[in-house]
Motif scaffolding. Structure first.
Motif, mmCIF file in Angstrom:
data_model
loop_
_atom_site.group_PDB
_atom_site.id
_atom_site.type_symbol
_atom_site.label_atom_id
_atom_site.label_comp_id
_atom_site.label_asym_id
_atom_site.label_seq_id
_atom_site.Cartn_x
_atom_site.Cartn_y
_atom_site.Cartn_z
ATOM 1 N N UNK A 323 0.863 -1.173 0.000
ATOM 2 C CA UNK A 323 0.000 0.000 0.000
ATOM 3 C C UNK A 323 0.902 1.227 0.000
ATOM 4 N N UNK A 324 1.162 1.766 -1.187
ATOM 5 C CA UNK A 324 2.049 2.916 -1.302
ATOM 6 C C UNK A 324 1.353 4.160 -0.757
ATOM 7 N N UNK A 325 1.904 4.785 0.273
ATOM 8 C CA UNK A 325 1.267 6.000 0.822
ATOM 9 C C UNK A 325 1.245 7.111 -0.220
ATOM 10 N N UNK A 326 0.126 7.789 -0.328
ATOM 11 C CA UNK A 326 -0.020 8.904 -1.260
ATOM 12 C C UNK A 326 -0.313 10.173 -0.484
ATOM 13 N N UNK A 327 0.278 11.263 -0.919
ATOM 14 C CA UNK A 327 0.022 12.548 -0.289
ATOM 15 C C UNK A 327 -1.284 13.163 -0.777
ATOM 16 N N UNK A 328 -1.675 14.239 -0.147
ATOM 17 C CA UNK A 328 -2.940 14.911 -0.442
ATOM 18 C C UNK A 328 -3.042 15.292 -1.919
ATOM 19 N N UNK A 329 -2.016 15.954 -2.455
ATOM 20 C CA UNK A 329 -2.092 16.439 -3.831
ATOM 21 C C UNK A 329 -2.016 15.297 -4.839
ATOM 22 N N UNK A 330 -1.285 14.247 -4.516
ATOM 23 C CA UNK A 330 -1.210 13.088 -5.412
ATOM 24 C C UNK A 330 -2.574 12.429 -5.562
ATOM 25 N N UNK A 331 -3.324 12.348 -4.474
ATOM 26 C CA UNK A 331 -4.662 11.736 -4.524
ATOM 27 C C UNK A 331 -5.600 12.524 -5.430
ATOM 28 N N UNK A 332 -5.610 13.843 -5.247
ATOM 29 C CA UNK A 332 -6.527 14.655 -6.047
ATOM 30 C C UNK A 332 -6.065 14.742 -7.497
ATOM 31 N N UNK A 333 -4.769 14.660 -7.734
ATOM 32 C CA UNK A 333 -4.273 14.597 -9.108
ATOM 33 C C UNK A 333 -4.792 13.329 -9.787
ATOM 34 N N UNK A 334 -4.740 12.199 -9.082
ATOM 35 C CA UNK A 334 -5.250 10.947 -9.638
ATOM 36 C C UNK A 334 -6.738 11.058 -9.953
ATOM 37 N N UNK A 335 -7.486 11.647 -9.041
ATOM 38 C CA UNK A 335 -8.930 11.819 -9.256
ATOM 39 C C UNK A 335 -9.177 12.672 -10.505
ATOM 40 N N UNK A 336 -8.372 13.718 -10.673
ATOM 41 C CA UNK A 336 -8.496 14.599 -11.834
ATOM 42 C C UNK A 336 -8.189 13.836 -13.127
ATOM 43 N N UNK A 337 -7.134 13.024 -13.119
ATOM 44 C CA UNK A 337 -6.715 12.294 -14.321
ATOM 45 C C UNK A 337 -7.729 11.227 -14.729
ATOM 46 N N UNK A 338 -8.489 10.707 -13.781
ATOM 47 C CA UNK A 338 -9.484 9.677 -14.104
ATOM 48 C C UNK A 338 -10.533 10.165 -15.096
ATOM 49 N N UNK A 339 -10.703 11.463 -15.206
ATOM 50 C CA UNK A 339 -11.739 12.006 -16.086
ATOM 51 C C UNK A 339 -11.445 11.726 -17.553
ATOM 52 N N UNK A 340 -10.186 11.362 -17.877
ATOM 53 C CA UNK A 340 -9.810 11.119 -19.281
ATOM 54 C C UNK A 340 -9.673 9.627 -19.589
ATOM 55 N N UNK A 341 -10.106 8.779 -18.675
ATOM 56 C CA UNK A 341 -10.035 7.347 -18.945
ATOM 57 C C UNK A 341 -10.951 6.967 -20.096
ATOM 58 N N UNK A 342 -10.495 6.050 -20.914
ATOM 59 C CA UNK A 342 -11.289 5.591 -22.051
ATOM 60 C C UNK A 342 -12.285 4.518 -21.596
ATOM 61 N N UNK A 343 -13.458 4.543 -22.205
ATOM 62 C CA UNK A 343 -14.471 3.527 -21.875
ATOM 63 C C UNK A 343 -14.403 2.411 -22.926
ATOM 64 N N UNK A 344 -14.055 1.202 -22.504
ATOM 65 C CA UNK A 344 -13.981 0.110 -23.490
ATOM 66 C C UNK A 344 -15.376 -0.335 -23.951
ATOM 67 N N UNK A 345 -15.478 -0.725 -25.199
ATOM 68 C CA UNK A 345 -16.740 -1.235 -25.755
ATOM 69 C C UNK A 345 -16.472 -2.597 -26.402
ATOM 70 N N UNK A 346 -17.371 -3.524 -26.234
ATOM 71 C CA UNK A 346 -17.235 -4.817 -26.900
ATOM 72 C C UNK A 346 -17.763 -4.710 -28.311
ATOM 73 N N UNK A 347 -17.085 -5.358 -29.231
ATOM 74 C CA UNK A 347 -17.537 -5.342 -30.628
ATOM 75 C C UNK A 347 -18.571 -6.438 -30.841
#
Length: 347
Positions: A323-347
């Motif tokens: 469990x790698x400890x994360x600081x306050x700003x690292x956590x919110x940066x991760x939350x911010x970056x999640x907004x650009x995750x791609x949504x996979x679709x099955x063909x």
């Protein structure tokens, strides 16, 4: 008071509760004098362990929750502003996201897991995309932090925001990894089609990235306290572990008798010292240095308690036993970056 008459003062509730362990008076004395000299209600973790331990079913938490709702509007605790700020960030467009249009399933990680790692969230979405025709992503807070600190009106407002976003996304099935989100939606919206992610993982093949080999370090499984009254969560998590061939042991107090890690009731904000006390108490009960759980807040808190907490999803999707400890700003940066995750679709 009716409960004070029912209490036989057996003190079975004392080991499970950070309040009762730190009180010089007996549980019966606290009940008898609750209206005049009650313990600080903001030290209650709302974990239900006292009720589970009590042969009479006395629920100290119910008393303390009621007292919180009275005190917060008139004389809120010092941490109240911190929780309000936290919720403003949770619902900010910078840190929330709804991706998809009427998907077959939508994955809701919960706040703590969303803070953890965009790579982990993307791996989960990719895996779900291999088994469902369309996958949505729902990064919103269920609103429970304000309820835990006694602001029921604020909770209702936040829950409605989350519910409105969910209606706009309109998934056929909501999958959540967070026990708090799961129990909150189950209670507030019984008609909602919702399942724990672990129930689905028990049914579909394991992620291809998972290395199916016995883990040499011994693991002890910790159940988060919101799962106490949901045996389907206990059953599905253990089913996934057995399916993956991950050996694990049990705490003496587990499943419906589990004890809080110290995060419950926003204790880490209202009374940090007591939260650490509870984390140390729970971690000490583990016979192994590694504690496996399915709640990121629990993993973080048990690490503070002196053991190494690890989330089940990090083992399954990233083969990590740390469990790698994360600081306050690292956590919110991760939350911010999640907004650009791609949504996979099955063909």
């Amino acid at each position: 008071m009716e409960w004070s008459q029912a209490c036989i003062d057996c003190k079975r509730c004392v080991p499970s509760c950070v309040i009762l362990r730190n009180q010089e008076r007996s549980p019966k004395s606290i009940l008898e004098n609750f209206s005049q000299a009650s313990p600080d209600p903001f030290t209650c973790m709302e974990c239900q362990a006292c009720k589970e331990a009590c042969p009479k079913g006395i629920d100290f938490g119910e008393l303390f929750v009621a007292q919180k709702k009275i005190l917060t509007p008139s004389s809120p605790p010092l941490a109240f502003k911190k929780v309000l700020r936290l919720q403003q960030w949770n619902f900010s467009p910078l840190f929330s996201a709804s991706k998809g249009h009427s998907p077959e399933v939508a994955f809701m990680p919960g706040c703590a897991l969303a803070n953890r790692s965009p790579e982990l969230i993307e791996a989960i979405l990719t895996h779900l995309g291999e088994h469902f025709h369309s996958v949505g992503y729902f990064q919103h807070c269920c609103g429970k932090p304000l309820r835990l600190i006694g602001d029921e009106e604020g909770f209702r407002a936040d829950f409605q925001k989350s519910l409105q976003a969910l209606r706009e996304l309109s998934p056929k099935l909501l999958l959540t990894a967070c026990s708090n989100c799961y129990t909150t939606f189950k209670k507030e919206l019984p008609s909602l089609a919702i399942q724990s992610l672990y129930e689905v993982l028990e049914e579909i093949p394991l992620p291809r990235s998972f290395a199916p080999q016995p883990h040499k370090p011994a693991l002890t499984l910790h159940d988060p306290c919101p799962s106490i009254s949901h045996p389907e969560l206990h059953r599905s998590v253990r089913g996934v572990l057995q399916k993956a061939g991950i050996p694990f042991g049990e705490f003496k107090n587990s499943k419906e008798k589990t004890l809080c890690c110290g995060s419950g009731g926003m204790l880490g904000l209202t009374h940090p010292a007591l939260a650490k006390n509870q984390a140390l108490h729970r971690a000490k009960e583990s016979p192994t240095p590694l504690i496996l759980t399915y709640c990121q807040s629990c993993a973080d808190r048990l690490t503070i308690g002196g053991k190494k907490g690890v989330h089940l999803l990090e083992i399954l999707y990233q083969n990590r036993l740390e469990n790698r400890p994360l600081g306050f700003f690292a956590k919110w940066k991760n939350r911010f970056l999640n907004r650009w995750l791609q949504r996979p679709q099955r063909s």
